[in-house]
Design a protein around this motif. Structure first.
Motif, PDB file in Angstrom:
ATOM      1  N   GLU A  59       0.829  -1.214   0.000  1.00 39.39           N
ATOM      2  CA  GLU A  59       0.000   0.000   0.000  1.00 39.39           C
ATOM      3  C   GLU A  59       0.860   1.260   0.000  1.00 39.39           C
ATOM      4  OE1 GLU A  59      -4.112   0.845   1.840  1.00 39.39           O
ATOM      5  OE2 GLU A  59      -3.110  -0.467   3.293  1.00 39.39           O
ATOM      6  N   VAL A  60       0.250   2.357  -0.447  1.00 40.50           N
ATOM      7  CA  VAL A  60       0.827   3.694  -0.292  1.00 40.50           C
ATOM      8  C   VAL A  60      -0.110   4.491   0.604  1.00 40.50           C
ATOM      9  CG1 VAL A  60       1.560   5.815  -1.431  1.00 40.50           C
ATOM     10  CG2 VAL A  60       1.892   3.614  -2.571  1.00 40.50           C
ATOM     11  N   VAL A  61       0.382   4.944   1.746  1.00 38.96           N
ATOM     12  CA  VAL A  61      -0.458   5.602   2.750  1.00 38.96           C
ATOM     13  C   VAL A  61       0.204   6.903   3.194  1.00 38.96           C
ATOM     14  CG1 VAL A  61      -1.515   5.409   5.044  1.00 38.96           C
ATOM     15  CG2 VAL A  61      -1.368   3.398   3.565  1.00 38.96           C
ATOM     16  N   VAL A  97       4.913   4.601   3.324  1.00 37.57           N
ATOM     17  CA  VAL A  97       4.180   5.407   4.301  1.00 37.57           C
ATOM     18  C   VAL A  97       4.846   6.779   4.342  1.00 37.57           C
ATOM     19  CG1 VAL A  97       3.372   5.632   6.674  1.00 37.57           C
ATOM     20  CG2 VAL A  97       3.605   3.354   5.645  1.00 37.57           C
ATOM     21  N   VAL A  98       4.057   7.824   4.080  1.00 36.45           N
ATOM     22  CA  VAL A  98       4.580   9.170   3.926  1.00 36.45           C
ATOM     23  C   VAL A  98       3.913  10.112   4.927  1.00 36.45           C
ATOM     24  CG1 VAL A  98       4.918  11.098   2.336  1.00 36.45           C
ATOM     25  CG2 VAL A  98       4.856   8.757   1.450  1.00 36.45           C
ATOM     26  N   VAL A  99       4.704  10.833   5.702  1.00 37.41           N
ATOM     27  CA  VAL A  99       4.178  11.922   6.528  1.00 37.41           C
ATOM     28  C   VAL A  99       4.176  13.187   5.688  1.00 37.41           C
ATOM     29  CG1 VAL A  99       4.714  13.474   8.456  1.00 37.41           C
ATOM     30  CG2 VAL A  99       4.811  11.007   8.783  1.00 37.41           C
ATOM     31  N   THR A 100       3.042  13.877   5.652  1.00 36.44           N
ATOM     32  CA  THR A 100       2.970  15.133   4.908  1.00 36.44           C
ATOM     33  C   THR A 100       1.956  16.067   5.544  1.00 36.44           C
ATOM     34  OG1 THR A 100       2.637  16.135   2.721  1.00 36.44           O
ATOM     35  CG2 THR A 100       1.207  14.287   3.299  1.00 36.44           C
ATOM     36  N   LEU A 106      -2.301  10.739  -3.020  1.00 32.41           N
ATOM     37  CA  LEU A 106      -2.110   9.432  -2.390  1.00 32.41           C
ATOM     38  C   LEU A 106      -3.428   8.667  -2.340  1.00 32.41           C
ATOM     39  CD1 LEU A 106       0.169  10.587   0.555  1.00 32.41           C
ATOM     40  CD2 LEU A 106       0.859   9.741  -1.697  1.00 32.41           C
ATOM     41  N   PRO A 107      -3.387   7.362  -2.603  1.00 28.29           N
ATOM     42  CA  PRO A 107      -4.633   6.583  -2.642  1.00 28.29           C
ATOM     43  C   PRO A 107      -5.317   6.430  -1.294  1.00 28.29           C
ATOM     44  CG  PRO A 107      -2.718   5.154  -2.903  1.00 28.29           C
ATOM     45  CD  PRO A 107      -2.215   6.559  -2.983  1.00 28.29           C
TER      46      PRO A 107
END
Length: 286
Positions: free
Chosen positions: A37-39, A202-205, A214-215
């Motif tokens: 996943e991309v979260v 996993v990205v903090v933004t 992001l999906p």
């Protein structure tokens, strides 16, 4: 090909000392991220999102609760096992590209250096040339860092993070302080890494434009999960203890003291707001 890893946290709590007082950075986080996943982790400054990312990367142990990355429970690992886990299976990009790079080396030399420990511990490292190509850093691979733009430095940091071919990539504010073009390029690269290598990302933004790309997004608020976003829609998440955080755009419409009644209807359930001492709300909260 990278073996993507799933992530699960159960009742995650993290408390730290500040000015002689205990401060709860996280207050019972239950999170599941599927393998591949991309979260995005969203939330205001101080909400606990960067703390959560650091815990997922094994930088420190939680005060309570459990973290599972793939088959590993992080709190159960010995120091040597944790070192191997960090070298082989997960990469953590700290905020600020320079913090991830050795300043006197070229981009290529940084990537080569990042592979040394991973290779020693048996990681299936990605080839240097392939790693540089994957993140679009080939054209400045032999440049000294002092000659690179902020966007190029961030691409270099991404190349270093992908050097051990990790199953999980954790990125803390990778688009911070970049212009729009550079931001788009970084997000494109993260999505390409996920698609090409299968890496869980996993990205903090804090950037809403990045979040829209992001999906899936998870909002951290006051140390807890305050909502999720899927395909542009925002959802409240029922936690393991039955807590339901109200999305901000709805909470602003509900005065303190509002009671929320959950009642069945033809579609399943609806939430009806009521204020003590006043007429019941005019309709459901959508």
């Amino acid at each position: 090909m990278t073996t993507a890893q799933a992530i699960t946290t159960l009742g995650l709590v993290h408390i730290y000392r500040s000015e002689g007082q205990d401060v709860a950075a996280l207050s019972g986080v239950d999170l599941s991220v599927g393998a591949g996943e991309v979260v995005g982790l969203l939330g205001p400054s101080g909400s606990g999102k960067s703390t959560l990312l650091a815990l997922l990367g094994g930088l420190f142990r939680p005060s309570a609760g459990k973290i599972f990355v793939g088959e590993h429970e992080l709190s159960a690992l010995t120091p040597s096992q944790l070192d191997a886990f960090q070298a082989r299976e997960t990469s953590l990009m700290l905020q600020g590209a320079q913090r991830n790079l050795i300043p006197y080396l070229t981009v290529r030399e940084n990537v080569e250096f990042a592979q040394v420990e991973a290779r020693r511990l048996g990681a299936d490292v990605i080839g240097v040339g392939r790693g540089l190509e994957l993140v679009g850093a080939t054209e400045f691979a032999d440049a000294k860092l002092g000659r690179l733009s902020q966007g190029q430095l961030q691409m270099a940091a991404l190349a270093v993070a992908m050097a051990p071919s990790p199953g999980v990539l954790l990125a803390d504010e990778p688009t911070s302080a970049l212009d729009r073009v550079a931001r788009e390029r970084i997000v494109d690269t993260l999505m390409r890494v996920n698609e090409d290598q299968g890496t869980t990302v996993v990205v903090v933004t804090h950037d809403p434009e990045v979040a829209d790309r992001l999906p899936r997004t998870v909002t951290i608020r006051d140390g807890r999960i305050g909502g999720e976003g899927r395909s542009g829609k925002e959802y409240a998440v029922v936690t393991a203890d039955g807590f339901i955080p109200i999305p901000v755009h709805i909470r602003d419409q509900l005065p303190p003291g509002t009671l929320l009644r959950i009642e069945p209807d033809e579609a399943g359930y609806r939430i009806v707001p009521e204020v003590i001492g006043q007429d019941p709300g005019s309709g459901p909260v959508d």
